[in-house]
Design a protein around this motif. Sequence first.
Motif, short mmCIF file in Angstrom:
data_model
loop_
_atom_site.label_atom_id
_atom_site.label_comp_id
_atom_site.label_asym_id
_atom_site.label_seq_id
_atom_site.Cartn_x
_atom_site.Cartn_y
_atom_site.Cartn_z
N VAL A 49 0.85 -1.20 0.00
CA VAL A 49 0.00 0.00 0.00
C VAL A 49 0.87 1.24 0.00
O VAL A 49 0.60 2.21 -0.72
CB VAL A 49 -0.98 -0.01 1.20
CG1 VAL A 49 -1.63 1.34 1.38
CG2 VAL A 49 -2.03 -1.10 1.02
N ASN A 50 1.95 1.24 0.78
CA ASN A 50 2.87 2.39 0.79
C ASN A 50 3.51 2.58 -0.58
O ASN A 50 3.63 3.70 -1.07
CB ASN A 50 3.96 2.20 1.85
CG ASN A 50 3.44 2.44 3.24
OD1 ASN A 50 2.47 3.16 3.43
ND2 ASN A 50 4.07 1.83 4.23
N TRP A 51 3.93 1.47 -1.19
CA TRP A 51 4.52 1.55 -2.53
C TRP A 51 3.51 2.11 -3.52
O TRP A 51 3.84 2.98 -4.33
CB TRP A 51 4.97 0.17 -2.97
CG TRP A 51 5.52 0.15 -4.36
CD1 TRP A 51 6.76 0.51 -4.76
CD2 TRP A 51 4.81 -0.24 -5.54
NE1 TRP A 51 6.88 0.38 -6.13
CE2 TRP A 51 5.69 -0.08 -6.64
CE3 TRP A 51 3.53 -0.69 -5.79
CZ2 TRP A 51 5.32 -0.37 -7.93
CZ3 TRP A 51 3.17 -0.98 -7.09
CH2 TRP A 51 4.05 -0.82 -8.14
N LEU A 52 2.27 1.61 -3.48
CA LEU A 52 1.23 2.12 -4.38
C LEU A 52 0.97 3.60 -4.14
O LEU A 52 0.77 4.36 -5.08
CB LEU A 52 -0.08 1.33 -4.19
CG LEU A 52 -0.15 -0.02 -4.88
CD1 LEU A 52 -1.40 -0.76 -4.45
CD2 LEU A 52 -0.14 0.15 -6.39
N GLU A 53 0.97 4.00 -2.88
CA GLU A 53 0.76 5.41 -2.55
C GLU A 53 1.86 6.28 -3.17
O GLU A 53 1.58 7.33 -3.76
CB GLU A 53 0.73 5.58 -1.04
CG GLU A 53 0.42 7.00 -0.59
CD GLU A 53 0.39 7.12 0.92
OE1 GLU A 53 0.63 8.23 1.41
OE2 GLU A 53 0.13 6.10 1.61
N ARG A 54 3.12 5.83 -3.04
CA ARG A 54 4.23 6.59 -3.64
C ARG A 54 4.10 6.64 -5.16
O ARG A 54 4.29 7.69 -5.77
CB ARG A 54 5.56 5.95 -3.25
CG ARG A 54 6.00 6.22 -1.83
CD ARG A 54 7.45 5.77 -1.59
NE ARG A 54 7.72 4.42 -2.01
CZ ARG A 54 7.58 3.33 -1.25
NH1 ARG A 54 7.14 3.45 -0.02
NH2 ARG A 54 7.88 2.13 -1.72
N GLU A 55 3.79 5.50 -5.77
CA GLU A 55 3.65 5.45 -7.23
C GLU A 55 2.51 6.34 -7.71
O GLU A 55 2.64 7.05 -8.70
CB GLU A 55 3.43 4.01 -7.69
CG GLU A 55 4.65 3.12 -7.56
CD GLU A 55 5.83 3.61 -8.37
OE1 GLU A 55 5.65 3.94 -9.57
OE2 GLU A 55 6.94 3.72 -7.81
N MET A 56 1.39 6.29 -7.01
CA MET A 56 0.25 7.12 -7.40
C MET A 56 0.58 8.61 -7.23
O MET A 56 0.19 9.44 -8.04
CB MET A 56 -0.99 6.76 -6.57
CG MET A 56 -1.53 5.37 -6.84
SD MET A 56 -2.08 5.15 -8.54
CE MET A 56 -3.60 6.06 -8.49
N GLY A 57 1.33 8.92 -6.17
CA GLY A 57 1.77 10.30 -5.97
C GLY A 57 2.67 10.76 -7.11
O GLY A 57 2.54 11.88 -7.61
#
Length: 166
Positions: free
Chosen positions: A79-87
């Motif tokens: 989820v943290n990785w996805l959050e960074r990627e989406m950002g």
Amino acid sequence: SSGINAEYGVTYRSFMETRKESLLKFLESIEEKEIISKERQSESMASTMVKEVPPINPQIMRELSARLDRTAKDLAGMVNWLEREMGAMSSHTARFVDIHAKAVDEVTESTDKSVKAMYSLLSKASSMQKDMVKVEMMSSHLKSINKYLERLDNTLTAVKPNPDMT
């Protein structure tokens, strides 16, 4: 984003602590139920019609809890990785939208300048066309004057006294 991560981390940790407490209580209740079940089994040994349900092994539950903890940590990492990627994607999209807007503004400005230059050119061409009519009239007058001058020259040449005759 760091505020969200911090808030998410706190929420996740409190969720995991609550989950762990619930699992421990569940395990304790299972152990209590096993004790009660054993007592009941000893009381109901007389009735052989009832099939016994095997008790849940607390060790398996502990292993399952540990696996769930690892899975939750892995999921939190994803989820943290996805959050960074989406950002990052959002940031890139915002930059691309700005670049596109600037390009559209420049094309619009360039088109406006081209249209203004075209109208200016048409105006000058129209003015030149009007001036050409005057030039053509002057050319016609000059041709007429030139014809009259040639006639005059021819006439004067014809009337000119012969120097031999004098």
